[in-house]
Design a protein around this motif. Sequence first.
Motif, PDB file in Angstrom:
ATOM      1  N   GLU A 174       0.824  -1.204   0.000  1.00 29.10           N
ATOM      2  CA  GLU A 174       0.000   0.000   0.000  1.00 29.10           C
ATOM      3  C   GLU A 174       0.861   1.258   0.000  1.00 29.10           C
ATOM      4  OE1 GLU A 174      -2.590  -0.256   3.286  1.00 29.10           O
ATOM      5  OE2 GLU A 174      -3.734  -1.976   2.514  1.00 29.10           O
ATOM      6  N   GLU A 175       1.958   1.216   0.771  1.00 21.86           N
ATOM      7  CA  GLU A 175       2.847   2.372   0.823  1.00 21.86           C
ATOM      8  C   GLU A 175       3.503   2.620  -0.523  1.00 21.86           C
ATOM      9  OE1 GLU A 175       6.804   3.867   3.278  1.00 21.86           O
ATOM     10  OE2 GLU A 175       5.742   2.027   3.846  1.00 21.86           O
ATOM     11  N   ALA A 176       3.908   1.530  -1.189  1.00 20.96           N
ATOM     12  CA  ALA A 176       4.530   1.677  -2.508  1.00 20.96           C
ATOM     13  C   ALA A 176       3.546   2.240  -3.522  1.00 20.96           C
ATOM     14  CB  ALA A 176       5.066   0.330  -2.986  1.00 20.96           C
ATOM     15  N   ALA A 177       2.288   1.821  -3.421  1.00 24.24           N
ATOM     16  CA  ALA A 177       1.275   2.316  -4.346  1.00 24.24           C
ATOM     17  C   ALA A 177       1.015   3.797  -4.138  1.00 24.24           C
ATOM     18  CB  ALA A 177      -0.014   1.520  -4.184  1.00 24.24           C
ATOM     19  N   GLU A 178       1.050   4.244  -2.850  1.00 25.25           N
ATOM     20  CA  GLU A 178       0.823   5.657  -2.573  1.00 25.25           C
ATOM     21  C   GLU A 178       1.981   6.510  -3.071  1.00 25.25           C
ATOM     22  OE1 GLU A 178       0.167   5.967   1.578  1.00 25.25           O
ATOM     23  OE2 GLU A 178      -1.774   4.927   1.534  1.00 25.25           O
ATOM     24  N   GLU A 179       3.204   5.992  -2.956  1.00 27.42           N
ATOM     25  CA  GLU A 179       4.364   6.776  -3.362  1.00 27.42           C
ATOM     26  C   GLU A 179       4.413   6.983  -4.861  1.00 27.42           C
ATOM     27  OE1 GLU A 179       7.777   4.846  -1.860  1.00 27.42           O
ATOM     28  OE2 GLU A 179       7.418   5.420   0.222  1.00 27.42           O
ATOM     29  N   SER A 180       3.963   6.010  -5.620  1.00 27.42           N
ATOM     30  CA  SER A 180       4.068   6.104  -7.085  1.00 27.42           C
ATOM     31  C   SER A 180       2.728   5.844  -7.737  1.00 27.42           C
ATOM     32  CB  SER A 180       5.106   5.109  -7.592  1.00 27.42           C
ATOM     33  OG  SER A 180       4.748   3.818  -7.191  1.00 27.42           O
ATOM     34  N   ASP A 181       1.719   6.564  -7.304  1.00 25.88           N
ATOM     35  CA  ASP A 181       0.372   6.386  -7.860  1.00 25.88           C
ATOM     36  C   ASP A 181       0.305   7.003  -9.239  1.00 25.88           C
ATOM     37  OD1 ASP A 181      -2.236   5.808  -8.151  1.00 25.88           O
ATOM     38  OD2 ASP A 181      -2.970   7.498  -6.958  1.00 25.88           O
ATOM     39  N   LEU A 182      -0.143   6.233 -10.223  1.00 24.81           N
ATOM     40  CA  LEU A 182      -0.282   6.705 -11.592  1.00 24.81           C
ATOM     41  C   LEU A 182      -1.759   6.705 -11.945  1.00 24.81           C
ATOM     42  CD1 LEU A 182       2.641   4.749 -13.253  1.00 24.81           C
ATOM     43  CD2 LEU A 182       2.644   7.075 -12.415  1.00 24.81           C
ATOM     44  N   ASP A 183      -2.386   7.827 -11.763  1.00 25.29           N
ATOM     45  CA  ASP A 183      -3.817   7.908 -12.038  1.00 25.29           C
ATOM     46  C   ASP A 183      -4.066   7.801 -13.522  1.00 25.29           C
ATOM     47  OD1 ASP A 183      -4.161  10.419  -9.482  1.00 25.29           O
ATOM     48  OD2 ASP A 183      -4.230   8.231  -9.346  1.00 25.29           O
ATOM     49  N   ILE A 261       0.021 -23.645  -6.140  1.00 27.54           N
ATOM     50  CA  ILE A 261      -0.230 -23.696  -4.700  1.00 27.54           C
ATOM     51  C   ILE A 261      -1.491 -22.895  -4.381  1.00 27.54           C
ATOM     52  CG2 ILE A 261       0.690 -23.112  -2.437  1.00 27.54           C
ATOM     53  CD1 ILE A 261       3.466 -23.494  -3.547  1.00 27.54           C
ATOM     54  N   PRO A 262      -2.491 -23.497  -3.761  1.00 29.66           N
ATOM     55  CA  PRO A 262      -3.732 -22.762  -3.444  1.00 29.66           C
ATOM     56  C   PRO A 262      -3.560 -21.886  -2.201  1.00 29.66           C
ATOM     57  CG  PRO A 262      -3.914 -25.031  -2.691  1.00 29.66           C
ATOM     58  CD  PRO A 262      -2.577 -24.931  -3.380  1.00 29.66           C
ATOM     59  N   GLY A 263      -4.459 -20.925  -2.060  1.00 29.75           N
ATOM     60  CA  GLY A 263      -4.503 -20.100  -0.861  1.00 29.75           C
ATOM     61  C   GLY A 263      -3.440 -19.019  -0.799  1.00 29.75           C
ATOM     62  N   GLN A 264      -2.817 -18.681  -1.903  1.00 36.75           N
ATOM     63  CA  GLN A 264      -1.790 -17.642  -1.875  1.00 36.75           C
ATOM     64  C   GLN A 264      -2.424 -16.262  -1.970  1.00 36.75           C
ATOM     65  OE1 GLN A 264       2.123 -19.008  -3.966  1.00 36.75           O
ATOM     66  NE2 GLN A 264       0.461 -19.598  -5.323  1.00 36.75           N
ATOM     67  N   ARG A 265      -1.704 -15.278  -1.441  1.00 29.95           N
ATOM     68  CA  ARG A 265      -2.146 -13.900  -1.623  1.00 29.95           C
ATOM     69  C   ARG A 265      -2.074 -13.551  -3.101  1.00 29.95           C
ATOM     70  NH1 ARG A 265       0.871 -10.167   0.002  1.00 29.95           N
ATOM     71  NH2 ARG A 265       2.780 -11.385   0.236  1.00 29.95           N
ATOM     72  N   SER A 266      -2.935 -12.665  -3.562  1.00 33.35           N
ATOM     73  CA  SER A 266      -2.988 -12.348  -4.980  1.00 33.35           C
ATOM     74  C   SER A 266      -3.329 -10.879  -5.179  1.00 33.35           C
ATOM     75  CB  SER A 266      -4.028 -13.228  -5.695  1.00 33.35           C
ATOM     76  OG  SER A 266      -5.322 -13.016  -5.143  1.00 33.35           O
ATOM     77  N   LEU A 267      -3.055 -10.402  -6.389  1.00 30.04           N
ATOM     78  CA  LEU A 267      -3.411  -9.050  -6.803  1.00 30.04           C
ATOM     79  C   LEU A 267      -4.557  -9.128  -7.798  1.00 30.04           C
ATOM     80  CD1 LEU A 267       0.117  -7.444  -7.321  1.00 30.04           C
ATOM     81  CD2 LEU A 267      -1.376  -7.254  -5.343  1.00 30.04           C
ATOM     82  N   GLN A 268      -5.540  -8.260  -7.640  1.00 27.19           N
ATOM     83  CA  GLN A 268      -6.711  -8.262  -8.497  1.00 27.19           C
ATOM     84  C   GLN A 268      -6.460  -7.437  -9.762  1.00 27.19           C
ATOM     85  OE1 GLN A 268      -9.286 -10.159  -7.690  1.00 27.19           O
ATOM     86  NE2 GLN A 268      -8.451 -10.703  -5.687  1.00 27.19           N
ATOM     87  N   LYS A 269      -7.360  -7.566 -10.716  1.00 33.24           N
ATOM     88  CA  LYS A 269      -7.276  -6.817 -11.968  1.00 33.24           C
ATOM     89  C   LYS A 269      -7.278  -5.317 -11.685  1.00 33.24           C
ATOM     90  CE  LYS A 269      -9.707  -6.003 -16.319  1.00 33.24           C
ATOM     91  NZ  LYS A 269     -10.874  -6.360 -17.153  1.00 33.24           N
ATOM     92  N   GLY A 270      -6.327  -4.601 -12.295  1.00 34.55           N
ATOM     93  CA  GLY A 270      -6.222  -3.164 -12.126  1.00 34.55           C
ATOM     94  C   GLY A 270      -5.254  -2.734 -11.038  1.00 34.55           C
ATOM     95  N   GLU A 271      -4.883  -3.626 -10.129  1.00 36.45           N
ATOM     96  CA  GLU A 271      -3.935  -3.277  -9.078  1.00 36.45           C
ATOM     97  C   GLU A 271      -2.529  -3.163  -9.657  1.00 36.45           C
ATOM     98  OE1 GLU A 271      -5.351  -4.670  -4.808  1.00 36.45           O
ATOM     99  OE2 GLU A 271      -4.930  -6.393  -6.097  1.00 36.45           O
ATOM    100  N   THR A 272      -1.693  -2.378  -9.000  1.00 40.23           N
ATOM    101  CA  THR A 272      -0.344  -2.126  -9.482  1.00 40.23           C
ATOM    102  C   THR A 272       0.677  -2.589  -8.456  1.00 40.23           C
ATOM    103  OG1 THR A 272      -0.398   0.116  -8.572  1.00 40.23           O
ATOM    104  CG2 THR A 272      -1.085  -0.173 -10.866  1.00 40.23           C
ATOM    105  N   PHE A 273       1.897  -2.788  -8.920  1.00 40.49           N
ATOM    106  CA  PHE A 273       2.996  -3.167  -8.028  1.00 40.49           C
ATOM    107  C   PHE A 273       4.299  -2.698  -8.647  1.00 40.49           C
ATOM    108  CE2 PHE A 273       2.582  -6.583 -11.058  1.00 40.49           C
ATOM    109  CZ  PHE A 273       3.885  -6.975 -11.341  1.00 40.49           C
TER     110      PHE A 273
END
Length: 416
Positions: A174-183, A261-273
Amino acid sequence: MTSISNVQSSILASLGSWRGWSAGGAARWTPEAPSSSLLTNKAIMECEQAEPFARTAVVGDRPVPVFGRPDVLDKPVENLSAGQVEVVARFISHSDGRVYLRLKADAGWVSTRSVEDLAECALSAVEEEASFEPEKFRTWPLKSPARDCLPALEEAEVKEVVVKASEEAAAASEEAAEESDLDDGAASLPDDEPGGDEEPEEEEGEEGMEDVLDEEEPQPQGEAATSPSKGGVKRTTTRKFRILSGRCSILSKPGAAQLRIPGQRSLQKGETFLADGVFWAPAEQRAYLRMTRGLGWICERSKTDLWRLAVARLTTRKAPVSKKMAKAVAFRGGDTGGVIRLKQQDLVKNRRGKIVSRRASEASKKKSNEGFRAWTAAVKRARDELGVSGFAVVKKGTPLYDKAQEIYKASSAPKQ
């Protein structure tokens, strides 16, 4: 009793000659080799997507592993040596980009491609016969857009990555997304990829453009993940990516086995990293992006379709170009994001310093020049007809102006 025993012996002898029974009854049923249709049905039971495929395959000089099911991640049961083998079924796997063949000999499945490198062929068809693989499955190696903008990582660097705990990783993300948010940023894709996952990467213009991550140029593949800057201090090359469709699992380490491997954390469509390195797996033809701050790994391609990109790099523009600035951005060689279709070669700066269309400017100059020539000729003719000599003011209300205007309108009127 003797007659009955003789009848029984004759019956057993006939059964033995018919189905492999012996007259003494010691050896019971001796099954024959399974037929091709039986093995084909068995292959379809092992893999529902398999299809009948009776062909002869040629094994090269290198041993080919045989698997119990169509999956190269399974443990091989044996190896095939050089020669020819009979196959009865085929399974085309879009998830790993391989074609699996079911052997007629009751052994298992083999892949037409090498286990170490997907771009190398392990099984080939007999001469003058069609290939085992569809045309799509012969386009190797696959292009990786991430490898063009991120430094390549070696195997040793991959093992050093430690994934953070879920809560800490989520907070850092979340912190990385706030630092480099590309609207309103748009993902960029290569030209040769399918729709929805692939568009050409947008060029960076000077007007209204700002790289919020890093202003240095992408490094060639194979270089270290750091580059020298002023003062001898090294800085990390970081790029921002967006999830194109579905969900992308955050892996603890790169590899096809981690994708299952099931049950892993994931990023949804539209999310950035943010990513600072890429690891290329030749056995899978996949690129794995290393997320910054030890958050984990993201696979560049979809886990269900090897030819579909799952992530793409974002453009570095914070806000879309306005219509007022679109021509200025295009004139400097930047990308307008589709606001206008004019390119740099289609624009020109006029005498007043305004950027206008080259075609419109040339048309305006041509029209103006024709108008000036026609008015000059009309004034000259009016002076001759009125007998004016020397200096005379061409002013509204004067006989000279009225006569020149009459002649100009007559010459400019469309001919019928």
